[in-house]
Design a protein around this motif. Structure first.
Motif, PDB file in Angstrom:
ATOM      1  N   MET A   1     -13.756  -9.734  -3.673  1.00 17.19           N
ATOM      2  CA  MET A   1     -13.495  -8.467  -4.734  1.00 17.19           C
ATOM      3  C   MET A   1     -12.105  -8.173  -4.189  1.00 17.19           C
ATOM      4  SD  MET A   1     -16.895  -6.252  -4.115  1.00 17.19           S
ATOM      5  CE  MET A   1     -16.715  -5.541  -5.442  1.00 17.19           C
ATOM      6  N   VAL A   2     -11.302  -7.914  -5.297  1.00 15.52           N
ATOM      7  CA  VAL A   2      -9.718  -7.746  -5.228  1.00 15.52           C
ATOM      8  C   VAL A   2      -9.661  -6.397  -5.906  1.00 15.52           C
ATOM      9  CG1 VAL A   2      -7.524  -8.376  -5.973  1.00 15.52           C
ATOM     10  CG2 VAL A   2      -9.090  -9.910  -5.235  1.00 15.52           C
ATOM     11  N   MET A   3      -8.988  -5.368  -5.216  1.00 17.61           N
ATOM     12  CA  MET A   3      -8.876  -4.093  -5.773  1.00 17.61           C
ATOM     13  C   MET A   3      -7.428  -3.476  -5.809  1.00 17.61           C
ATOM     14  SD  MET A   3     -12.262  -2.514  -3.616  1.00 17.61           S
ATOM     15  CE  MET A   3     -11.719  -4.120  -2.370  1.00 17.61           C
ATOM     16  N   THR A   4      -7.263  -2.511  -6.300  1.00 21.38           N
ATOM     17  CA  THR A   4      -5.944  -2.058  -6.636  1.00 21.38           C
ATOM     18  C   THR A   4      -5.437  -1.176  -5.276  1.00 21.38           C
ATOM     19  OG1 THR A   4      -4.563  -0.656  -8.146  1.00 21.38           O
ATOM     20  CG2 THR A   4      -6.891   0.199  -7.677  1.00 21.38           C
ATOM     21  N   SER A   5      -4.111  -1.284  -5.450  1.00 18.83           N
ATOM     22  CA  SER A   5      -3.576  -0.262  -4.352  1.00 18.83           C
ATOM     23  C   SER A   5      -2.804   0.846  -4.945  1.00 18.83           C
ATOM     24  CB  SER A   5      -2.422  -1.081  -3.515  1.00 18.83           C
ATOM     25  OG  SER A   5      -3.089  -1.924  -2.644  1.00 18.83           O
ATOM     26  N   HIS A   6      -2.925   0.892  -6.122  1.00 15.25           N
ATOM     27  CA  HIS A   6      -1.988   2.035  -7.031  1.00 15.25           C
ATOM     28  C   HIS A   6      -2.769   3.213  -7.203  1.00 15.25           C
ATOM     29  CE1 HIS A   6       1.489   2.695  -9.575  1.00 15.25           C
ATOM     30  NE2 HIS A   6       0.667   3.474 -10.103  1.00 15.25           N
ATOM     31  N   GLN A   7      -2.051   4.523  -7.096  1.00 14.44           N
ATOM     32  CA  GLN A   7      -2.810   5.640  -7.492  1.00 14.44           C
ATOM     33  C   GLN A   7      -2.117   6.574  -8.376  1.00 14.44           C
ATOM     34  OE1 GLN A   7      -3.349   8.055  -3.814  1.00 14.44           O
ATOM     35  NE2 GLN A   7      -0.939   8.081  -3.354  1.00 14.44           N
TER      36      GLN A   7
ATOM     37  N   GLU B   1     -21.541 -13.136   1.499  1.00 12.96           N
ATOM     38  CA  GLU B   1     -20.592 -12.670   2.305  1.00 12.96           C
ATOM     39  C   GLU B   1     -19.392 -12.172   1.496  1.00 12.96           C
ATOM     40  OE1 GLU B   1     -17.456 -13.911   6.009  1.00 12.96           O
ATOM     41  OE2 GLU B   1     -19.131 -15.112   5.486  1.00 12.96           O
ATOM     42  N   ILE B   2     -18.903 -10.752   1.738  1.00 11.56           N
ATOM     43  CA  ILE B   2     -17.904 -10.257   0.792  1.00 11.56           C
ATOM     44  C   ILE B   2     -16.488 -10.032   1.717  1.00 11.56           C
ATOM     45  CG2 ILE B   2     -17.157  -8.316  -0.722  1.00 11.56           C
ATOM     46  CD1 ILE B   2     -19.828  -9.949  -1.638  1.00 11.56           C
ATOM     47  N   VAL B   3     -15.689 -10.441   1.209  1.00  9.44           N
ATOM     48  CA  VAL B   3     -14.241 -10.198   1.471  1.00  9.44           C
ATOM     49  C   VAL B   3     -13.390  -9.228   0.729  1.00  9.44           C
ATOM     50  CG1 VAL B   3     -12.014 -11.160   2.084  1.00  9.44           C
ATOM     51  CG2 VAL B   3     -14.055 -12.303   2.986  1.00  9.44           C
ATOM     52  N   LEU B   4     -12.830  -8.216   0.990  1.00  9.70           N
ATOM     53  CA  LEU B   4     -12.180  -7.302   0.213  1.00  9.70           C
ATOM     54  C   LEU B   4     -10.711  -7.478   0.338  1.00  9.70           C
ATOM     55  CD1 LEU B   4     -14.405  -3.918   1.251  1.00  9.70           C
ATOM     56  CD2 LEU B   4     -14.742  -5.782  -0.732  1.00  9.70           C
ATOM     57  N   ALA B   5      -9.921  -7.364  -0.677  1.00  8.73           N
ATOM     58  CA  ALA B   5      -8.547  -7.642  -0.742  1.00  8.73           C
ATOM     59  C   ALA B   5      -7.778  -6.466  -1.716  1.00  8.73           C
ATOM     60  CB  ALA B   5      -8.191  -8.759  -0.940  1.00  8.73           C
ATOM     61  N   SER B   6      -6.723  -6.523  -1.275  1.00 11.10           N
ATOM     62  CA  SER B   6      -5.771  -5.554  -2.120  1.00 11.10           C
ATOM     63  C   SER B   6      -4.161  -5.971  -2.068  1.00 11.10           C
ATOM     64  CB  SER B   6      -5.799  -4.161  -2.035  1.00 11.10           C
ATOM     65  OG  SER B   6      -5.573  -3.769  -0.661  1.00 11.10           O
ATOM     66  N   PRO B   7      -3.466  -5.405  -2.966  1.00 12.01           N
ATOM     67  CA  PRO B   7      -2.121  -5.948  -2.954  1.00 12.01           C
ATOM     68  C   PRO B   7      -1.403  -5.256  -1.666  1.00 12.01           C
ATOM     69  CG  PRO B   7      -2.511  -5.092  -5.021  1.00 12.01           C
ATOM     70  CD  PRO B   7      -3.601  -4.995  -4.283  1.00 12.01           C
ATOM     71  N   LEU B   8      -1.664  -4.109  -1.250  1.00  9.98           N
ATOM     72  CA  LEU B   8      -1.122  -3.507  -0.051  1.00  9.98           C
ATOM     73  C   LEU B   8      -1.924  -3.665   1.276  1.00  9.98           C
ATOM     74  CD1 LEU B   8       0.645  -0.488  -1.534  1.00  9.98           C
ATOM     75  CD2 LEU B   8       1.638  -2.722  -1.255  1.00  9.98           C
ATOM     76  N   GLY B   9      -3.119  -4.107   1.225  1.00 11.28           N
ATOM     77  CA  GLY B   9      -3.972  -4.270   2.195  1.00 11.28           C
ATOM     78  C   GLY B   9      -4.343  -2.785   2.572  1.00 11.28           C
ATOM     79  N   GLY B  10      -5.336  -2.657   3.683  1.00 15.32           N
ATOM     80  CA  GLY B  10      -5.925  -1.395   4.170  1.00 15.32           C
ATOM     81  C   GLY B  10      -6.818  -0.674   3.110  1.00 15.32           C
ATOM     82  N   LYS B  11      -6.694   0.494   3.216  1.00 17.98           N
ATOM     83  CA  LYS B  11      -7.714   1.207   2.450  1.00 17.98           C
ATOM     84  C   LYS B  11      -6.893   1.643   1.100  1.00 17.98           C
ATOM     85  CE  LYS B  11     -10.709   5.298   2.091  1.00 17.98           C
ATOM     86  NZ  LYS B  11     -11.088   6.707   2.915  1.00 17.98           N
TER      87      LYS B  11
ATOM     88  N   THR C   1      -8.925  -3.577   4.001  1.00 22.43           N
ATOM     89  CA  THR C   1      -8.931  -4.664   2.941  1.00 22.43           C
ATOM     90  C   THR C   1      -7.814  -5.726   3.439  1.00 22.43           C
ATOM     91  OG1 THR C   1      -7.238  -3.553   1.488  1.00 22.43           O
ATOM     92  CG2 THR C   1      -9.722  -3.165   1.104  1.00 22.43           C
ATOM     93  N   ARG C   2      -7.952  -7.011   3.188  1.00 22.65           N
ATOM     94  CA  ARG C   2      -6.976  -7.943   3.302  1.00 22.65           C
ATOM     95  C   ARG C   2      -5.821  -7.810   2.523  1.00 22.65           C
ATOM     96  NH1 ARG C   2      -9.780 -13.640   4.354  1.00 22.65           N
ATOM     97  NH2 ARG C   2      -7.936 -14.387   4.147  1.00 22.65           N
ATOM     98  N   LEU C   3      -4.528  -8.278   2.888  1.00 18.36           N
ATOM     99  CA  LEU C   3      -3.502  -8.337   1.934  1.00 18.36           C
ATOM    100  C   LEU C   3      -3.916  -9.450   0.864  1.00 18.36           C
ATOM    101  CD1 LEU C   3      -0.375  -8.169   4.315  1.00 18.36           C
ATOM    102  CD2 LEU C   3      -0.725  -6.693   2.303  1.00 18.36           C
ATOM    103  N   LEU C   4      -3.684  -9.160  -0.086  1.00 21.18           N
ATOM    104  CA  LEU C   4      -4.007 -10.102  -1.237  1.00 21.18           C
ATOM    105  C   LEU C   4      -3.392 -11.367  -1.123  1.00 21.18           C
ATOM    106  CD1 LEU C   4      -5.374 -10.482  -3.915  1.00 21.18           C
ATOM    107  CD2 LEU C   4      -3.617  -9.607  -5.066  1.00 21.18           C
ATOM    108  N   GLU C   5      -1.930 -11.466  -0.406  1.00 20.06           N
ATOM    109  CA  GLU C   5      -1.044 -12.681  -0.594  1.00 20.06           C
ATOM    110  C   GLU C   5      -1.859 -13.519   0.737  1.00 20.06           C
ATOM    111  OE1 GLU C   5       2.257 -11.110   2.673  1.00 20.06           O
ATOM    112  OE2 GLU C   5       2.530 -10.372   0.434  1.00 20.06           O
ATOM    113  N   GLU C   6      -2.701 -13.126   1.696  1.00 25.72           N
ATOM    114  CA  GLU C   6      -3.439 -13.825   2.568  1.00 25.72           C
ATOM    115  C   GLU C   6      -4.579 -14.525   1.974  1.00 25.72           C
ATOM    116  OE1 GLU C   6      -3.819 -10.951   5.516  1.00 25.72           O
ATOM    117  OE2 GLU C   6      -1.768 -11.117   6.359  1.00 25.72           O
ATOM    118  N   VAL C   7      -5.073 -14.289   0.802  1.00 26.61           N
ATOM    119  CA  VAL C   7      -6.054 -14.516   0.183  1.00 26.61           C
ATOM    120  C   VAL C   7      -5.934 -16.108  -0.524  1.00 26.61           C
ATOM    121  CG1 VAL C   7      -8.197 -14.420  -1.490  1.00 26.61           C
ATOM    122  CG2 VAL C   7      -7.193 -12.441   0.073  1.00 26.61           C
ATOM    123  N   GLU C   8      -6.729 -16.933  -0.157  1.00 27.05           N
ATOM    124  CA  GLU C   8      -6.904 -18.227  -0.907  1.00 27.05           C
ATOM    125  C   GLU C   8      -8.084 -18.657  -1.534  1.00 27.05           C
ATOM    126  OE1 GLU C   8      -4.250 -20.331  -0.740  1.00 27.05           O
ATOM    127  OE2 GLU C   8      -3.127 -19.622   0.740  1.00 27.05           O
TER     128      GLU C   8
END
Length: 226
Positions: free
Chosen positions: A1-7, A36-46, A79-86
């Motif tokens: 699951m890929v989420m935003t880092s923008h507010q 099994e779910i891995v969460l990711a976002s552009p900046l990582g973290g929450k 959340t993982r950094l999006l750039e680390e997701v393959e």
């Protein structure tokens, strides 16, 4: 699951981010089916959470379950950094909404390449509400991802009703159509509506998050059975 880092929104001090129900509702659909779910976002973290999604009228059963789920809360805060997701690591990708994706995922070359990799590997791509904005960079790389495909996403009518049309760079409906998508939506705003075209699954709004997740699960199960 890929989420935003923008507010940050445009022309207002109000904030946006991830619409928490569009994360929690699909998350538990997947978890309860043993995925099994891995969460990711552009900046990582929450990721930032849209304050409106925490209001009582927008709280779902999954929201309440999430507030008592220490494992899920820890996962969302890390959340993982999006750039680390393959794409090769996963069976599918799911993009929740909130207005944030209009600003970061829509302009992310990393996100675009990730979606293109899922597309090339013939793996499902699902998005709900404003999540389909994540497709934009991928479509620039490969128009066939969206060209002529039946899709949906937060409608222009719904955008007007939530008074955000002057605070965002574009609307989901308009951009999907402009990019060549065959856009459809529910007759009544904020009604559940999901479109599936091959391996592309899109949901219109928060009420569409669970049906979109169920559609993805059905697709994954069918592929496993075959």
């Amino acid at each position: 699951m890929v989420m935003t880092s923008h507010q940050d929104l445009m022309n207002t001090d109000s904030k946006t981010g991830l619409w928490i129900g569009e994360f929690a509702d699909p998350y538990y659909e997947f978890i309860d089916q043993g995925y099994e779910i891995v969460l990711a976002s552009p900046l990582g973290g929450k990721p930032p959470i849209d304050p409106l999604s925490k209001l009582t009228e927008n709280i779902t059963a999954s929201n309440r379950r999430f507030t008592e789920d220490e494992v899920a809360k820890k996962a969302l805060s890390e959340t993982r950094l999006l750039e680390e997701v393959e794409a090769s690591e996963f069976d599918a990708v799911f993009f929740p909404g909130g207005h944030g994706p209009l600003f970061d995922l829509a302009n992310s070359d990393i996100c675009g390449q990730l979606i293109l990799d899922f597309y090339k590997q013939k793996k499902p791509i699902a998005a709900v509400c404003h999540g389909p904005a994540a497709l934009i960079k991928a479509v620039e790389l490969e128009p066939a991802i969206l060209k002529g495909k039946r899709v949906t996403g937060f409608s222009d009518a719904e955008e007007k009703l939530v008074f955000r049309e002057n605070n965002i760079p574009f609307t989901v409906e308009n951009r999907l159509v402009w990019l060549g998508g065959d856009y459809h939506n529910a007759v009544i705003p904020f009604s559940s509506h999901v479109e599936q075209d091959g391996l592309l699954i899109t949901g219109q709004n928060p009420l569409s998050a669970v049906p979109a997740a169920k559609t993805l699960i059905e697709l994954l199960e069918a592929r496993t059975d075959s």
